[in-house]
Design an enzyme around this catalytic site. Structure first.
Site, PDB file in Angstrom:
ATOM      1  N   ASN A  11     -17.964   9.377  14.932  1.00 51.85           N
ATOM      2  CA  ASN A  11     -16.728   9.784  14.257  1.00 51.85           C
ATOM      3  C   ASN A  11     -15.679  10.271  15.263  1.00 51.85           C
ATOM      4  OD1 ASN A  11     -14.900  10.317  12.215  1.00 51.85           O
ATOM      5  ND2 ASN A  11     -15.870  12.227  11.582  1.00 51.85           N
ATOM      6  N   GLU A  36     -18.154   4.007  14.891  1.00 52.41           N
ATOM      7  CA  GLU A  36     -16.923   4.709  14.505  1.00 52.41           C
ATOM      8  C   GLU A  36     -16.355   5.466  15.708  1.00 52.41           C
ATOM      9  OE1 GLU A  36     -15.140   6.764  10.475  1.00 52.41           O
ATOM     10  OE2 GLU A  36     -17.317   6.785  10.748  1.00 52.41           O
ATOM     11  N   TYR A 107     -21.525  -1.393  12.530  1.00 51.08           N
ATOM     12  CA  TYR A 107     -20.917  -0.384  11.656  1.00 51.08           C
ATOM     13  C   TYR A 107     -20.474  -1.117  10.385  1.00 51.08           C
ATOM     14  CZ  TYR A 107     -17.591   3.092   9.883  1.00 51.08           C
ATOM     15  OH  TYR A 107     -16.910   3.980   9.087  1.00 51.08           O
ATOM     16  N   ASP A 150     -24.868   2.357  11.812  1.00 51.70           N
ATOM     17  CA  ASP A 150     -24.532   2.954  10.527  1.00 51.70           C
ATOM     18  C   ASP A 150     -24.351   1.791   9.563  1.00 51.70           C
ATOM     19  OD1 ASP A 150     -23.522   4.196   8.324  1.00 51.70           O
ATOM     20  OD2 ASP A 150     -21.754   5.031   9.301  1.00 51.70           O
ATOM     21  N   ASN A 152     -24.513   2.130   6.368  1.00 50.34           N
ATOM     22  CA  ASN A 152     -23.847   2.685   5.189  1.00 50.34           C
ATOM     23  C   ASN A 152     -24.572   2.407   3.880  1.00 50.34           C
ATOM     24  OD1 ASN A 152     -21.521   4.433   5.327  1.00 50.34           O
ATOM     25  ND2 ASN A 152     -20.541   2.838   6.558  1.00 50.34           N
ATOM     26  N   ASP A 252     -20.639  13.911  11.037  1.00 48.64           N
ATOM     27  CA  ASP A 252     -21.418  14.128   9.808  1.00 48.64           C
ATOM     28  C   ASP A 252     -22.725  13.335   9.823  1.00 48.64           C
ATOM     29  OD1 ASP A 252     -19.881  11.825   9.651  1.00 48.64           O
ATOM     30  OD2 ASP A 252     -19.124  12.197   7.633  1.00 48.64           O
ATOM     31  N   HIS A 253     -22.946  12.573  10.884  1.00 49.79           N
ATOM     32  CA  HIS A 253     -24.198  11.839  11.080  1.00 49.79           C
ATOM     33  C   HIS A 253     -25.019  12.499  12.187  1.00 49.79           C
ATOM     34  CE1 HIS A 253     -23.115   7.971   8.942  1.00 49.79           C
ATOM     35  NE2 HIS A 253     -21.919   8.521   9.074  1.00 49.79           N
TER      36      HIS A 253
END
Length: 262
Positions: A11, A36, A107, A150, A152, A252-253
């Site tokens: 992030n 990200e 991603y 990620d 998702n 947040d990961h």
């Protein structure tokens, strides 16, 4: 050659360069796959990582959004990138180590908030992206490969804090889980994390919205490490580094690790 690999949605690699350096210093993975990164490739602070021994990088980037990078202290050469669903996004990069192992770093689009492609264009893009991933792996069956990132999607009931409550929430809907399973089947991928940790709740993401993410523990396992059948048995020591979610100015990961004896 044995090597340890980690995958982490950071992030913003520039904003969070200090905790990337902390991870590299304290854990020392041989390869770190980031998602990200939110940075053009030439603005990634590679000098910070090279000073710690991670002078090799393959990456795709764009300003402010998306972005994938593989940092390595082992020599690595670029092995291509794909723009699935023709989104024009930097969401995939592949690198090849000297031992011939190819690492795919993905991603996958998050998909927005509404799990309905007629009402939400982003959800449709996510499904299309996964469909094209599936078709690509069907067409060219991968070998001696690792897929991380990620993705998702939290596919299993114990990959989320409440299966029933999240069935209609993007990242755990049946249609997304089905699409991800088709990608996995297409490449005959083995979920290395769950090969090592077959039972129990396991998360790699906790929302920023939770006042006390650790106590609430409303997590999801969105970050994955897969390997092709020919090398999956060489994977071991999988773990989610939950502590990193509590570092200063965290993503947040949390990073997900695996070691491969190859």
């Amino acid at each position: 050659m044995g090597f340890t690999l980690a995958t982490w949605n950071i992030n913003s690699v520039r904003l969070r360069s200090p905790i990337v350096q902390k991870l590299l210093q304290e854990e020392g993975p041989d390869v770190l796959c980031l998602q990200e990164t939110k940075s053009p490739v030439d603005k990634i602070p590679l000098e910070d990582f090279a000073a710690l021994g991670y002078g090799h990088m393959v990456a795709r980037g764009q300003k402010g959004y998306n972005g994938v990078a593989i940092l390595s202290r082992l020599p690595i050469k670029e092995a291509g990138s794909e723009d699935f669903a023709a989104l024009g996004h930097a969401r995939h990069i592949a690198g090849e180590l000297e031992n011939g192992v190819v690492i795919h770093n993905f991603y996958v689009p998050a998909g927005g908030d509404e799990p309905n492609r007629d009402k939400n264009e982003k959800f449709g893009q996510k499904l299309d992206y996964l469909t094209e991933m599936r078709d690509w792996f069907h067409k060219d069956a991968p070998q001696k490969s690792i897929l991380v990132g990620d993705l998702n999607i939290a596919p299993r009931e114990d990959d989320v804090w409440d299966h029933k409550k999240l069935l209609k929430v993007v990242s755990h809907t049946p249609i997304e889980v089905e699409h991800l399973a088709e990608v996995q089947d297409a490449g005959a991928w083995i979920d290395v994390t769950r090969q090592d940790i077959p039972e129990g709740r396991l998360y790699s993401w906790w929302s920023y919205r939770a006042r006390d993410w650790d106590a609430a523990d409303k997590g999801r396992r969105l970050d994955h490490v897969w390997a092709t059948k020919d090398i999956a048995a060489a994977g071991h020591s999988s773990r989610v580094m939950r502590d990193a979610r509590g570092w200063e100015k965290p993503s947040d990961h949390a990073p997900v690790f695996a070691t491969f004896d190859l």
